[in-house]
Design a protein around this motif. Structure first.
Motif, short mmCIF file in Angstrom:
data_model
loop_
_atom_site.label_atom_id
_atom_site.label_comp_id
_atom_site.label_asym_id
_atom_site.label_seq_id
_atom_site.Cartn_x
_atom_site.Cartn_y
_atom_site.Cartn_z
N ASN A 159 0.84 -1.21 0.00
CA ASN A 159 0.00 0.00 0.00
C ASN A 159 0.87 1.25 0.00
OD1 ASN A 159 -2.32 -1.43 -0.06
ND2 ASN A 159 -2.77 -1.26 2.11
N ASP A 160 1.92 1.19 0.84
CA ASP A 160 2.84 2.34 0.91
C ASP A 160 3.49 2.60 -0.44
OD1 ASP A 160 2.45 3.07 3.41
OD2 ASP A 160 4.39 2.43 4.22
N LEU A 161 3.89 1.49 -1.11
CA LEU A 161 4.55 1.65 -2.40
C LEU A 161 3.62 2.31 -3.41
CD1 LEU A 161 6.55 -1.65 -2.77
CD2 LEU A 161 7.47 0.65 -2.68
N TYR A 162 2.36 1.88 -3.38
CA TYR A 162 1.39 2.48 -4.31
C TYR A 162 1.21 3.97 -3.99
CZ TYR A 162 0.13 -1.76 -6.73
OH TYR A 162 0.16 -2.86 -7.53
N ALA A 163 1.10 4.25 -2.69
CA ALA A 163 0.95 5.66 -2.30
C ALA A 163 2.19 6.45 -2.70
CB ALA A 163 0.70 5.77 -0.80
N THR A 164 3.37 5.81 -2.54
CA THR A 164 4.61 6.50 -2.89
C THR A 164 4.69 6.78 -4.39
OG1 THR A 164 5.71 5.36 -1.10
CG2 THR A 164 7.13 6.38 -2.72
N MET A 165 4.22 5.79 -5.18
CA MET A 165 4.24 6.01 -6.63
C MET A 165 3.34 7.19 -7.00
SD MET A 165 4.37 2.31 -8.44
CE MET A 165 3.54 1.30 -7.28
N GLY A 166 2.17 7.22 -6.36
CA GLY A 166 1.26 8.35 -6.59
C GLY A 166 1.90 9.65 -6.17
N GLU A 167 2.61 9.58 -5.03
CA GLU A 167 3.23 10.80 -4.50
C GLU A 167 4.37 11.28 -5.41
OE1 GLU A 167 4.14 11.95 0.08
OE2 GLU A 167 3.47 9.95 -0.40
N MET A 168 5.06 10.29 -6.02
CA MET A 168 6.14 10.67 -6.94
C MET A 168 5.59 11.50 -8.10
SD MET A 168 8.31 7.19 -6.88
CE MET A 168 9.20 7.43 -8.40
N LEU A 169 4.44 11.08 -8.60
CA LEU A 169 3.83 11.84 -9.69
C LEU A 169 3.46 13.24 -9.19
CD1 LEU A 169 2.64 12.03 -12.52
CD2 LEU A 169 0.54 11.01 -11.64
N SER A 170 3.07 13.29 -7.90
CA SER A 170 2.65 14.59 -7.35
C SER A 170 3.81 15.58 -7.30
CB SER A 170 2.06 14.42 -5.96
OG SER A 170 3.08 14.41 -4.99
N LYS A 171 5.04 15.06 -7.35
CA LYS A 171 6.17 15.99 -7.35
C LYS A 171 6.22 16.75 -8.67
CE LYS A 171 7.16 14.74 -3.33
NZ LYS A 171 6.37 15.44 -2.34
N ARG A 172 5.60 16.18 -9.69
CA ARG A 172 5.48 16.93 -10.95
C ARG A 172 4.18 17.72 -10.97
NH1 ARG A 172 5.77 14.33 -16.27
NH2 ARG A 172 6.02 16.47 -16.93
N ASP A 173 3.13 17.09 -10.48
CA ASP A 173 1.84 17.76 -10.52
C ASP A 173 1.09 17.37 -9.25
OD1 ASP A 173 -0.54 18.89 -11.07
OD2 ASP A 173 -1.17 17.37 -12.53
N HIS A 174 1.15 18.25 -8.23
CA HIS A 174 0.62 17.84 -6.93
C HIS A 174 -0.89 17.63 -6.95
CE1 HIS A 174 0.84 22.26 -6.85
NE2 HIS A 174 -0.32 22.18 -6.25
N TYR A 175 -1.59 18.27 -7.90
CA TYR A 175 -3.05 18.08 -7.94
C TYR A 175 -3.40 16.63 -8.32
CZ TYR A 175 -3.05 23.12 -7.76
OH TYR A 175 -2.83 24.42 -7.38
N THR A 176 -2.53 16.00 -9.11
CA THR A 176 -2.79 14.62 -9.54
C THR A 176 -2.82 13.68 -8.34
OG1 THR A 176 -1.65 15.12 -11.56
CG2 THR A 176 -2.05 12.81 -11.13
N PHE A 177 -1.96 13.94 -7.37
CA PHE A 177 -1.91 13.07 -6.18
C PHE A 177 -3.17 13.27 -5.34
CE2 PHE A 177 0.09 12.07 -1.90
CZ PHE A 177 -0.12 10.71 -2.06
N GLU A 178 -3.56 14.53 -5.18
CA GLU A 178 -4.77 14.81 -4.40
C GLU A 178 -5.96 14.12 -5.09
OE1 GLU A 178 -5.73 18.69 -2.08
OE2 GLU A 178 -6.48 18.90 -4.12
N HIS A 179 -5.99 14.25 -6.42
CA HIS A 179 -7.04 13.63 -7.22
C HIS A 179 -7.05 12.11 -7.00
CE1 HIS A 179 -9.26 12.39 -10.81
NE2 HIS A 179 -8.21 11.70 -11.21
N ALA A 180 -5.86 11.49 -7.08
CA ALA A 180 -5.77 10.02 -6.95
C ALA A 180 -6.21 9.58 -5.56
CB ALA A 180 -4.33 9.57 -7.21
N THR A 181 -5.82 10.33 -4.54
CA THR A 181 -6.19 9.95 -3.17
C THR A 181 -7.71 9.99 -3.00
OG1 THR A 181 -4.22 11.18 -2.59
CG2 THR A 181 -5.51 10.33 -0.78
#
Ligand SMILES: [Fe+2]
Ligand SMILES: [Fe+2]
Length: 512
Positions: A159-181
């Motif tokens: 689960n952490d790895l999946y969240a981390t992958m999402g978070e990595m994308l958020s370093k380029r576009d933080h709205y994408t991570f909020e959206h994914a969560t």
């Protein structure tokens, strides 16, 4: 060695019994009555007591009762000549192990003692087996507990790895991570409300966290674009489900995750992308994610778009369900889920400074000319969309400084020099605007310079007198520069009333 205590008030019988038993290999002690026997028992351990019944002070029955309550592991064999008074069943019911009537043969005594020790051995063997079994069971349980803990740790790690992958994308576009969560939480709640097995709900959650991971492949100019996409942008953006799914197809992930990533933009009538799948080939998991994804995008607040209300978003989704684009039942369940919960309560915290810097970068990346740093026209529309401009409440003025003889300048000075001259003129205009803002602008005034293919546009919301001062400064700068470089400029300005459409105003100005 096996130890036997012989109890009899008849000294001769006592001695005879001890002798017989010692000859059979037992270690013996003797006692003259129950009281003496109790003292012997307190002093040493015995396996078997061989006792007479009729004795002074404490008889055989009293001794038997004392032994059974205080030494339950010791076997008692009663030897008596009073078989009319003491019958076998009384002795056994009172806890005695066996009964021998006098007179007796030593063979009988030997046989009964042997049986007792044989049975003891058997019982001991069984007890050992039981305790080994219990020990093995305990070890097995401990191993099960360890495996369960390891599995839980593994699940948490995944689960952490999946969240981390999402978070990595958020370093380029933080709205994408909020959206994914948010999409993950909406999908999870819909899955639970639909009664999906826990394992499928977990798959949903993980897939949602990374469903847009393919956006790492999208160029910044598009990914970070704070405005509407054009056809070319959309075409490029549409590769993200395939790129994302490919990442998960090559690895040892559950195939349902790659499927959700690849198909979360498919529509039930086949009009979605990337594969135009339709109907039944889109299982319930991906149908849930598709609805959650659309809903989140509708209601999320972003600097470049106005959020929809929950009711507007649900109405639109219901319409899409009627048109056969998304699953009607999932939309109905989403409606139920949203009755006592709002996904917008999930908000990824970012340091305020970081947000501001990132937002500035986005604007710079998209709205500024890379070499000169001048803001382009799109930024003017962006400011209007995000209500930074006050034109809806105040009149505004547009000033255009177009250079009419640019083709001639290019011929005369060459392209590089001409562009340098234009940049220099723009810099002077920018200095004039900044000086005006610093000296005359009030907190409410908005005066900004924009560049557009060699032209410069000034947008101004301020008092009429101040505008005159600004335009005098601008004209003076232009006159000096044009004189120096022998370029002609015909600045043109126009005032528009409050609420006047910016697009119309620009069209009118450019037509002049
Ligand atoms: Fe997507
Ligand atoms: Fe998405």
């Amino acid at each position: 060695m096996k130890r036997v205590l012989v109890v009899d008030d008849d000294l001769v019988i006592c001695k005879v019994l001890v002798k017989i038993l010692e000859s059979l290999g037992y270690e013996c002690e003797d006692a003259a009555d129950g009281v003496e026997a109790v003292a012997r028992l307190q002093a040493a351990d015995f396996d078997v007591i061989l006792t007479d019944m009729m004795m002074p002070r404490m008889d055989g029955m009293q001794l038997l009762s004392h032994v059974k309550s205080s030494y339950p592991g010791v076997d008692v064999i009663v030897i008596t000549g009073h078989t009319d008074t003491f019958v076998y069943s009384n002795i056994i019911n009172a806890g005695g192990t066996d009964f021998i009537s006098k007179p007796f043969e030593s063979d009988e005594l030997e046989a009964k003692l042997s049986r007792i020790f044989r049975e003891r051995k058997l019982i001991q063997g069984l007890e050992n087996e039981i305790s080994e079994h219990l020990e093995a069971e305990e070890k097995l349980l401990a191993a099960h507990r360890e495996v369960a803990a390891a599995n839980q740790a593994k699940d948490l790690l995944i689960n952490d790895l999946y969240a981390t992958m999402g978070e990595m994308l958020s370093k380029r576009d933080h709205y994408t991570f909020e959206h994914a969560t948010r999409v993950a939480e909406i999908s999870k709640r819909i899955g639970i409300a639909l009664g999906l097995p826990q394992e499928e709900v977990e798959i949903l959650e993980r897939a949602c966290l990374v469903h847009d991971i393919g956006k790492v492949a999208i160029p910044d100019d598009i990914l970070l674009k704070p405005g509407q996409f054009d056809a070319q942008d959309r075409k490029l953006m549409r590769v993200h489900p395939r790129v994302g799914a490919d990442l998960f197809t090559r690895k040892h992930h559950d195939s349902r995750i790659a499927f959700i990533i690849r198909h979360h933009h498919e529509r039930l009538n086949g009009s979605g992308y990337p594969d135009g799948l339709r109907g039944d080939s889109l299982g319930i998991l991906v149908r849930i994610v598709a609805v959650a994804d659309i809903y989140e995008a509708f209601v999320a607040r972003r600097p470049y778009k106005k959020p929809m209300s929950k009711d507007e978003a649900l109405d639109l989704l219901r319409m899409e369900a009627r048109q056969g684009l998304v699953d009607k039942m999932v939309v109905t369940v989403l409606d139920e889920v949203l009755r006592d919960w709002d996904p917008l309560t999930i908000s990824r915290e970012f340091a305020a400074d970081y947000m501001v810097d990132l937002e500035l970068f986005r604007r710079k990346a998209y709205f500024r000319e890379p070499l000169t740093g001048f803001y382009n026209y799109r930024y003017l529309y962006f400011l209007d969309d995000t209500h930074v401009l006050g034109r809806r409440e105040r009149p505004f003025e547009l000033l255009l400084t177009n250079f009419v003889d640019l083709p001639e300048c290019y011929r005369r000075m060459g392209q590089i020099l001409t562009e340098q001259v234009l940049d220099e003129i723009g810099q002077g205009l920018n200095d004039a605007v900044e000086e005006f803002n610093a000296q005359e602008g009030s907190g409410e005034d908005v005066v900004r310079l924009f560049s557009r293919s060699g032209d410069y546009l000034i947008y101004a919301e301020c008092g009429e007198g101040q505008i005159d001062h600004l335009f005098i400064a601008i004209s003076a700068h232009l006159a000096r520069a044009c004189d120096e470089w022998q370029i002609s400029s015909h600045p043109y300005s126009q005032r528009f009333g409050k609420g006047y459409s910016l697009e119309k105003a620009l069209t009118e100005l450019l037509r002049c």
